[in-house]
Enzyme design. Structure first.
Site, PDB file in Angstrom:
ATOM      1  N   SER A   1       0.860  -1.185   0.076  1.00  0.00           N
ATOM      2  CA  SER A   1       0.029   0.111   0.208  1.00  0.00           C
ATOM      3  C   SER A   1       0.901   1.288  -0.029  1.00  0.00           C
ATOM      4  CB  SER A   1      -0.821   0.134   1.248  1.00  0.00           C
ATOM      5  OG  SER A   1      -1.453   1.184   1.315  1.00  0.00           O
ATOM      6  N   GLY A   2       0.542   2.085  -0.860  1.00  0.00           N
ATOM      7  CA  GLY A   2       1.283   3.415  -1.029  1.00  0.00           C
ATOM      8  C   GLY A   2       2.474   3.266  -1.856  1.00  0.00           C
TER       9      GLY A   2
ATOM     10  N   THR B   1      -2.116   2.017  -8.062  1.00  0.00           N
ATOM     11  CA  THR B   1      -3.452   2.335  -8.773  1.00  0.00           C
ATOM     12  C   THR B   1      -3.014   3.258  -9.770  1.00  0.00           C
ATOM     13  OG1 THR B   1      -4.553   1.931  -6.705  1.00  0.00           O
ATOM     14  CG2 THR B   1      -5.570   3.527  -8.290  1.00  0.00           C
TER      15      THR B   1
ATOM     16  N   GLY C   1      -0.343  -5.833  -2.490  1.00  0.00           N
ATOM     17  CA  GLY C   1       0.839  -6.727  -2.411  1.00  0.00           C
ATOM     18  C   GLY C   1       1.112  -7.448  -0.910  1.00  0.00           C
TER      19      GLY C   1
ATOM     20  N   ASN D   1      -0.727   5.191   2.895  1.00  0.00           N
ATOM     21  CA  ASN D   1      -1.191   5.483   1.598  1.00  0.00           C
ATOM     22  C   ASN D   1      -2.378   6.443   1.988  1.00  0.00           C
ATOM     23  OD1 ASN D   1      -1.403   6.285  -1.064  1.00  0.00           O
ATOM     24  ND2 ASN D   1      -1.828   4.215  -1.537  1.00  0.00           N
TER      25      ASN D   1
ATOM     26  N   GLU E   1       1.325  -8.049   2.915  1.00  0.00           N
ATOM     27  CA  GLU E   1       1.236  -7.228   3.878  1.00  0.00           C
ATOM     28  C   GLU E   1       1.695  -7.946   5.172  1.00  0.00           C
ATOM     29  OE1 GLU E   1      -2.629  -5.605   4.051  1.00  0.00           O
ATOM     30  OE2 GLU E   1      -2.281  -4.240   2.186  1.00  0.00           O
TER      31      GLU E   1
ATOM     32  N   SER F   1      -5.365   4.511  -0.696  1.00  0.00           N
ATOM     33  CA  SER F   1      -5.168   3.042  -0.755  1.00  0.00           C
ATOM     34  C   SER F   1      -6.303   2.307  -1.404  1.00  0.00           C
ATOM     35  CB  SER F   1      -4.590   2.621   0.414  1.00  0.00           C
ATOM     36  OG  SER F   1      -4.485   1.262   0.556  1.00  0.00           O
ATOM     37  N   SER F   2      -5.991   1.303  -2.310  1.00  0.00           N
ATOM     38  CA  SER F   2      -7.046   0.716  -2.800  1.00  0.00           C
ATOM     39  C   SER F   2      -7.186  -0.461  -1.936  1.00  0.00           C
ATOM     40  CB  SER F   2      -6.644   0.012  -4.375  1.00  0.00           C
ATOM     41  OG  SER F   2      -6.414   0.985  -5.315  1.00  0.00           O
TER      42      SER F   2
END
Length: 1543
Positions: free
Chosen positions: A164-165, A169, A442, A213, A444, A216-217
């Site tokens: 994330s971040g 995206t 990804g 992020n 985590e 973040s998605s």
């Protein structure tokens, strides 16, 4: 042992560091086997002892300096973690390059800054280029996948992953934007717009702020973009994975809920949003838990407006959008429902009847509030066949409320995705192939990991396995292709970890089994895990924490993760009570969201709990659904060709261009980049073609020294250089080396060069010493000779000086006495003279002062009066300017407001030509006035100069008379004084008038310049509007053709079903139309009877509805046929009437104007001439016959006919003839849209016809008595012809640019016109072609050269010259084309590292000189064509210039004025030496150049690349032809219109 030899003194090695992970150091002494430590010197100068246990403990070696900043990590000589980390850091911090290749993987580092590398010019630069030729970029991966899809007709996938971040995206959005650009038309169609419009919607409902992020998605998505046979986008489809629904009801500290909630709260003041009863985010429980209400730098109101616009593009109506917002608002209000507890043990929950949040929730959704309040606090149980209602505790009621909110949001998310997919569904044909873009979370790992992290890491395990196998497969293909005898490469397969999760009795199986148990709990599930994977059979990837009995540890491929089992079962069940769902189903607003539950046995995003166990047991869990969707994804990826993008987050502070090595290494290990390096290093990572190897290491080879025998020489010499045969391998076209062997060859090469250098130095030093000794010997003898001569000359000088001293003393004494006497006498005479002169001058000054005072008073008074007059006049002029400026500003604002409306476009076009002509006339008039004023000024200057000469002569004569007289001159008479004063005043007035005339002339010149600039600006805006109008008109034609084709296709299908023969309706005659009409009518009757009988007998409603739709289509076809038949009959009748009128009117006009119509037969044949002439303008005229006509002949003949019609008094016919000609020219241009010669022909005829109509316009001043003005006002047609000229000109340039687009870069940058200039200096680590990347040209195709470019330009020049178009127009055309060539070549140069070297710069400069010579040979360099090549010329000069000292930096900045600062720095960064005599540009030199560029104000745009689509405004010169006579025209007999000469 060959690798151990590299550990010698001066070698660079990497040692671990707790802060920087790895630091570079240098060996201070050679390593010997058995040493227990290494003596190293760090970069800060400190010396350390590095302990060694064995040879395997040696630190990793550093790569040569020439490989620093390499754009492909696999090209490094030593492939290990510190080399990868250092290379990424150098490219990210020093070169500001965020993209780097790692074999088939693109590593993208998030810069946390806006970079100008994603514009349309960058897309144009990467489009159609090979992946290995360009700098690493996300567009390069997209282009590679697009080219592979179109070439091999195979589906592709782009897998974008990262934590994330890291920018996943954004990378996915830029990828889809690239596909929309290269897969669409010149302008975006509706499909491309819809594909891009899905991004803001999914970001609003699927993205949220986290601690890592801001955007973040919180879900994974896989978008399949479908392409047609021509490579254009025709549809798309989206699949989502594992939405984080728990975020709807809970957010951690410093995090937010989904963006859509905050956007709605921020837009609550909008009129349409007031009915939602929203408040600030702090008011709602579901949006205030994280404490972060606002994200810095974002505007929630504008983001919601962007999402609403995207919904509109996708076909979601505003009322449907408001329903969506009502549901979202209801979720917020549901979270504020206050659940209270009562009873003795507080086990009964209830909700007050007057709860405001529940009332708003019920009103928004249209449900019953009391029912919702009841079932939120109660549940229904089935016991012994009876249904019982049991109250719930407060905690259970809040969990039920949160479960309902999560379920509603999940259903809304699913509905939105389905709505997007239906809007993106193809309607333009069948999808031939697709490119999938996977944007997925990804790996985590947090301090507390739960069910979501477990599923995410499981998905990454599957993707990592697919990635490893694909990389291994590519390595295997390379070895098989080169026919190598290779052994299997061992790589880490994570199948055991995957089996632990998804296998039989794995974690998911045991979790689903526990969910089916009536009293299943998280603790019992964990105990089952311990028993299964620790007690009965210990699994290598499963562990138990020491201090916890409610957690478990899994050893993933990236890291060891501990999962807390709390809420695993609840999240896997994702249960919501059926009674609450039934209440929502009764609402018309949200009923559509839950309809799918009635048709399928499982809910997409969870399960529904009811009182019956039989229904509950068949519900699918979240884990099972996720496994199914992930398996479908893996099947899709395995059936496509994957391309990988690994996004890296450089720091956790979100600071721009800040590199944290610890975080970067952690992500590199997790995303598989280091695994790619390890697989490459396990085989043969270094691969050289025999030619490249020979070019680099020919010094080490023995035997043949020619490139033709390179392979033989390599095979003969390598065994002597590398004794171990396992360290290298020979292929068909390449030689392969294991890791470190290239560095060994580099060392051997450097030693040989060093030995040769020592020999050369010894010989040179000996030669220099002998030369120095000879010079010293000669200098010694010379010094001795000169010293002896100097002593002898010094003695002679002494004797001579003694004798001369005596003579000087005697003479000096005599001179002193005489000088004293003369001085005394001269002083006496001088005193007397000065005394007398003082008295005379005093008297003279008194007289002169009196006269000067009077004269000064007169002059000052006159000067003051003139100054007062000038100030008053300046003030009046200033007031007039202010008033006029104010009026002009108001008019400008009015014109700007009118220009914004599309409805005023036609009105603007009507007056634009008149305004241009008026401005042109005004400019010409001012030029004439300026010329007249200059002549007057010249005459006045001559008269003034003559008068001044006369005055000077008079003054000289008076002065001569004054000095001739010995006695004092008499006083000047008053008349003479007055005369002189008048003469001086007159001269001053004349000088003042001349000065005013000069000022007026300067003002006129400035005004004329301003008018010209205003004229150019208006012309540019007008041509831009015309180009936009042409684009819209073309788009309208395309849409109309598409609709007609759709209708015709439907009708054709109907006629095929009825066995009715199809006829081309466009070419039907009268009989064909009648037959077709009868056939369709018969078919219609037959279909009607058959359908009615079928409906009566079978009573099938679907068939009857299908029949009704077919009947409507047939009626439409009948109407079309009737309309075409009636139009054809009307046109025939109108032509007959016009023919009869033309005969009668021509005969009467011939009697009135005998000078134009010499005989009556011309009038009789006029209509025949019209039809014959229009046939010349027809689109289907033969090309060879049209090009054989004299330039401008059709336009001249047409004008004669127009003039004839106008002379006969028939203005309608003249106008209709001109209109028909304009329509025919437009059709011809459209048909010959790819023919340069025909386009130039119609451009010439359009210009000639426009000039003739303008010349004979009634508003035009006639220059000759022979010109007869037209009585018809054809100004609107003249404007239409002017627009048509611009359209033809732009079409001409578009054809040439299309031909040049694919050959500019190969011809100008890649072709070696000067053979042998590149030489054998092949760079170490030359970029290699990636997997799947193939050259643009086949093996039999010849590479484009400068001759190809000049051939295309020559074709355009020949076409323009053949039509005798003016030179000014040709200069403007070639200025536009040379700018296009220069911009395309420079953009490619700025993105290609292999082109940035000195030798390639010489090649490019020579190629540009060929183009300049071609322009000079045709006289086109004066129109600005050569000036547009200046940026490219300066860029290649920058490649060839020195780049070492401060003086070089200053010279570069002063020389490269046409390049922006970013372009200069980019070229210096990309500069790569291709020879040992050259060096890489140092970072200090680049920083010096950047410092000098900061103080330069060159006005260059901040963009890195040039705008290839920039269009210069064109000006068509008005060239009125001579008086046109029919007898002078050369009309070919093949046209059969020779009778027109009598017109």
């Amino acid at each position: 042992m060959a690798t151990l030899e590299l550990y010698s003194k001066g070698a660079s090695v990497w040692i671990p560091d707790p802060d920087a992970v790895w630091v570079s150091s240098q060996l201070l002494q050679d390593y010997k086997p058995g040493d227990k430590h290494l003596l190293l010197q760090l970069s800060d100068g400190n010396k350390v002892h590095y302990p060694l246990g064995s040879a395997s403990d040696l630190p990793p070696l550093g790569n040569p300096d020439i490989l620093e900043g390499e754009n492909d990590l696999t090209a490094l000589s030593f492939l290990h973690e510190p080399a990868v980390l250092h290379n990424l850091r150098v490219r990210f911090l020093d070169y500001n390059s965020i993209y780097t290749y790692c074999g088939i993987v693109l590593v993208a580092i998030n810069p946390y800054d806006q970079l100008p590398i994603y514009g349309e010019e960058v897309i144009d630069a990467y489009s159609g280029q090979d992946m290995a030729d360009m700098e690493p970029h996300i567009f390069s991966v997209a282009e590679e996948s697009y080219r592979t899809m179109t070439r091999e007709e195979q589906n592709q996938s782009i897998i974008i992953s990262g934590e994330s971040g890291s920018g996943k995206t954004v990378s996915a959005k830029f990828t889809m934007r690239y596909f929309a650009a290269v897969g669409g038309a010149a302008q975006q169609t509706s499909v491309e717009e819809r594909v891009l419009a899905s991004n803001p919607i999914m970001e609003s409902i699927g993205n949220a702020k986290t601690t890592r992020n801001d955007n973040s998605s919180r879900f994974g998505k896989y978008i399949e973009i479908g392409f047609g046979r021509k490579g254009d986008i025709i549809g798309a489809n989206m699949r989502t994975y594992l939405l984080e629904k728990s975020r709807v009801v809970f957010q951690a500290s410093a995090e937010r809920n989904y963006h859509i909630f905050y956007q709605l709260c921020a837009s609550r003041e909008l009129p349409e949003m007031r009915s939602l009863k929203l408040d600030a985010p702090e008011y709602f429980r579901y949006t205030s838990q994280g404490g972060q209400m606002q994200i810095p730098g974002t505007d929630d109101v504008s983001d919601l407006e962007r999402a609403r616009n995207a919904f509109t593009v996708l076909g979601v109506q505003p009322d449907q959008q408001m329903e969506l917002f009502r549901i979202l608002s209801a979720v917020l209000h549901l979270g504020n429902v206050n659940i209270q507890v009562s009873g003795r043990s507080a086990d009964r929950a209830h909700i007050d009847a007057d709860d405001r949040s529940l009332a708003v929730f019920s009103k928004l959704l249209g449900v019953e509030g009391p029912q919702m309040a009841h079932w939120l606090c109660h549940r229904r149980l089935a016991i012994g066949g009876e249904m019982l209602v049991k109250p719930m505790s407060g905690q259970q009621a809040m969990e039920a409320r949160d479960a309902l909110a999560k379920h509603m949001y999940g259903q809304l998310f699913t509905w939105t995705v389905q709505r997007l997919n239906s809007a993106l569904h193809t309607q333009r044909g069948q999808v031939k192939s697709f490119i999938g873009v996977l944007d997925i979370y990804g790996f985590e790992t947090f301090d507390r990991n739960s069910f979501e992290q477990f599923c995410i890491n499981y998905a990454n395990e599957k993707l990592q396995q697919q990635f490893n196998r694909h990389v291994f497969h590519l390595e295997q293909e390379e070895y098989v292709r080169e026919e190598l005898a290779w052994n299997r490469i061992e790589f880490s397969d994570n199948q055991q970890c995957i089996n632990l999760i998804e296998g039989q009795l794995g974690l998911f199986d045991l979790l689903d089994e526990e969910c089916r148990m009536p009293k299943g709990s998280d603790e019992s599930w964990v105990q089952k895990l311990y028993n299964q994977h620790l007690t009965s059979k210990r699994h290598p990837h499963f562990q138990k924490p020491r201090m916890s009995n409610s957690a478990f540890i899994i050893l993933h491929f990236a890291d060891m993760v501990q999962y807390e089992c709390d809420s695993f079962l609840d999240k896997n069940r994702d249960t919501v009570f059926e009674e609450l769902i039934n209440i929502l189903k009764a609402s018309q607003l949200v009923a559509e969201l839950f309809q799918q539950q009635e048709n399928v046995s499982a809910v997409a995003n969870g399960s529904v709990r009811s009182g019956k166990r039989s229904t509950r047991e068949h519900k699918l869990t979240v884990g099972f659904q996720f496994r199914q969707s992930l398996q479908m994804l893996m099947d899709t990826l395995n059936s496509t060709t994957p391309h990988y993008v690994r996004c890296i987050k450089p720091n956790d502070l979100k600071e721009p261009f800040m590199f944290d090595p610890k975080r970067t290494v952690q992500q590199l290990r997790a995303c598989g980049v280091l695994e790619t390096i390890r697989i490459s290093a396990a085989g043969y990572p270094s691969r050289w073609t025999y030619e490249e190897f020979f070019s680099r290491y020919h010094l080490l080879l023995q035997g043949f020294r020619s490139e033709e025998q390179a392979q033989v020489s390599c095979r003969r010499t390598l065994p002597d250089l590398i004794p171990d045969p396992d360290q290298y391998c020979f292929g068909k076209t390449k030689v392969f080396f294991r890791a470190g062997q290239v560095a060994l060859l580099e060392r051997l090469r450097a030693e040989k060069l060093r030995a040769a250098a020592v020999i050369i130095q010894s010989r040179v030093r000996g030669w220099l010493s002998r030369i120095r000794y000879s010079k010293i010997l000669w200098a010694t003898v010379t010094i001795q000779r000169y010293s002896r001569g100097a002593l002898a000359r010094r003695l002679a000088e002494t004797l001579r000086y003694t004798k001369a001293a005596l003579m000087i003393q005697k003479t000096y004494r005599m001179v002193v006495v005489r000088q004293l006497f003369l001085m005394i006498r001269q002083a006496t005479v001088t005193i007397q003279a000065f005394t007398r002169g003082t008295l005379v001058r005093r008297r003279y000054r008194e007289l002169l002062a009196e006269r000067a005072a009077v004269l000064l008073q007169a002059r000052v008074r006159g000067w003051l009066a003139r100054q007062m007059y000038r100030r008053v006049r300046a003030a009046v002029v200033f007031m007039q300017c202010c008033v006029r400026r104010r009026a002009a500003r108001r008019e400008l604002l009015k014109l700007k407001s009118e220009a914004r409306s599309v409805e005023r476009y036609r009105e603007l076009n009507k007056g634009m030509e008149v305004k241009l002509m008026q401005l042109q006339l005004r400019a010409d008039q001012e030029v004439g006035d300026s010329s007249a004023l200059r002549e007057t000024l010249h005459a006045e200057r001559e008269a003034t100069s003559a008068e001044l000469e006369a005055l000077r002569a008079t003054i000289q004569k008076l002065e001569a008379q004054k000095y001739e007289k010995l006695q004092p001159s008499p006083a000047i008479s008053e008349e003479e004084v007055e005369k002189m004063r008048r003469a001086e005043d007159k001269a001053a007035q004349e000088i003042l008038q001349l000065t005013e005339v000069e000022f007026i002339n300067q003002a006129l010149n400035k005004a004329s310049t301003a008018l010209r600039e205003e004229l150019d600006e208006e012309r540019r805006k007008y041509q831009g509007l015309l180009r936009e109008f042409t684009r819209l008109e073309q788009r309208y034609d395309n849409l109309r053709e598409m609709s007609l084709l759709t209708e015709v296709h439907n009708c054709d299908q109907l006629m095929e079903k009825m066995d009715v023969a199809k006829e081309p309706v466009v070419k039907m005659r009268e009989e064909d139309l009648a037959h077709a009409y009868d056939a369709v009518r018969v078919a219609n009757n037959a279909i009607t009877i058959s359908a009615i009988n079928t409906a009566r007998t079978t009573d099938r409603l679907p068939l009857l509805s299908h029949f009704i739709s077919l009947s409507v289509c047939i009626r439409f076809l009948e109407n079309q046929l009737r309309t075409q038949r009636s139009q054809w009959e009307q046109e025939m009748e109108a032509l007959r009437c016009e023919l009869s009128q033309a005969i009668s009117s021509s005969s009467s006009a011939a009697l009135k104007r005998p000078q134009l119509c010499s005989n009556s037969c011309v009038a009789d044949s006029f209509d025949l001439a019209m039809f014959t002439l229009l046939s010349v303008f027809a689109p289907d005229v033969r090309v060879d016959s049209a090009l054989s006509l004299p330039p401008g002949l059709p336009a001249s003949v047409l004008f004669l006919c127009v003039r004839q019609a106008d002379c006969s008094g028939d203005q309608t016919r003249a106008r209709s003839l001109c209109s028909a000609a304009v329509t025919a020219m437009k059709a011809a241009l459209k048909k010959h849209s790819n023919d340069i010669a025909m386009t130039a022909l119609w451009l010439k005829n359009t210009c000639v016809l426009g000039d003739l109509l303008t010349q004979h316009s009634p508003k035009q001043t006639l220059d000759s008595d022979e010109l007869v003005p037209l009585t018809s006002d054809l100004s609107d047609l003249i404007r239409a012809l002017s627009d048509l000229c611009i359209q033809a000109y732009q079409q001409l340039l578009s054809i040439t640019e299309t031909h040049l687009q694919n050959i500019i870069v190969p011809a100008l940058l890649e072709s070696e016109t000067i053979t042998g200039l590149s030489g054998p200096a092949a760079k170490l680590g030359t970029p290699r072609k990636r997997a799947g990347s193939e050259p643009r040209t086949g093996p039999g195709d010849a590479a484009p050269t400068m001759a190809s470019v000049l051939r295309e330009l020559g074709a355009l020049h020949t076409a323009l010259s053949h039509q005798a178009l003016p030179l000014v127009l040709m200069e403007q055309a070639f200025r536009q084309l040379t700018y296009f060539i220069s911009a395309s070549a420079l953009n490619s140069l700025l993105l290609r590292k292999d082109m940035c070297c000195c030798s390639r710069g010489m090649q490019i400069r020579y190629n540009v000189s060929l183009l300049e010579e071609w322009l000079r040979g045709r006289g086109l360099q004066a129109g600005g064509a050569a000036a547009t090549l200046e940026p490219l010329i300066q860029a290649v000069q920058l490649l060839q210039a020195g780049k070492k000292t401060e003086a070089d930096a200053e010279a570069l900045v002063q020389t490269c004025t046409a390049l922006s600062g970013q372009q200069i720095v980019k070229i210096l960064t990309l500069y790569t030496p291709h020879s040992d005599l050259d060096e890489r540009v140092t970072l200090n030199f680049i920083r010096s150049v950047q410092g000098l560029l900061k103080g330069r104000c060159d006005g260059q745009p901040p963009h890195l690349l040039m705008d290839v689509r920039r269009v210069f405004p064109v000006t068509f010169p008005y060239l009125p032809p001579a008086v046109l006579h029919a007898e002078q025209l050369v009309i070919p007999d093949s046209l059969k219109i020779s009778f027109v000469r009598r017109v």
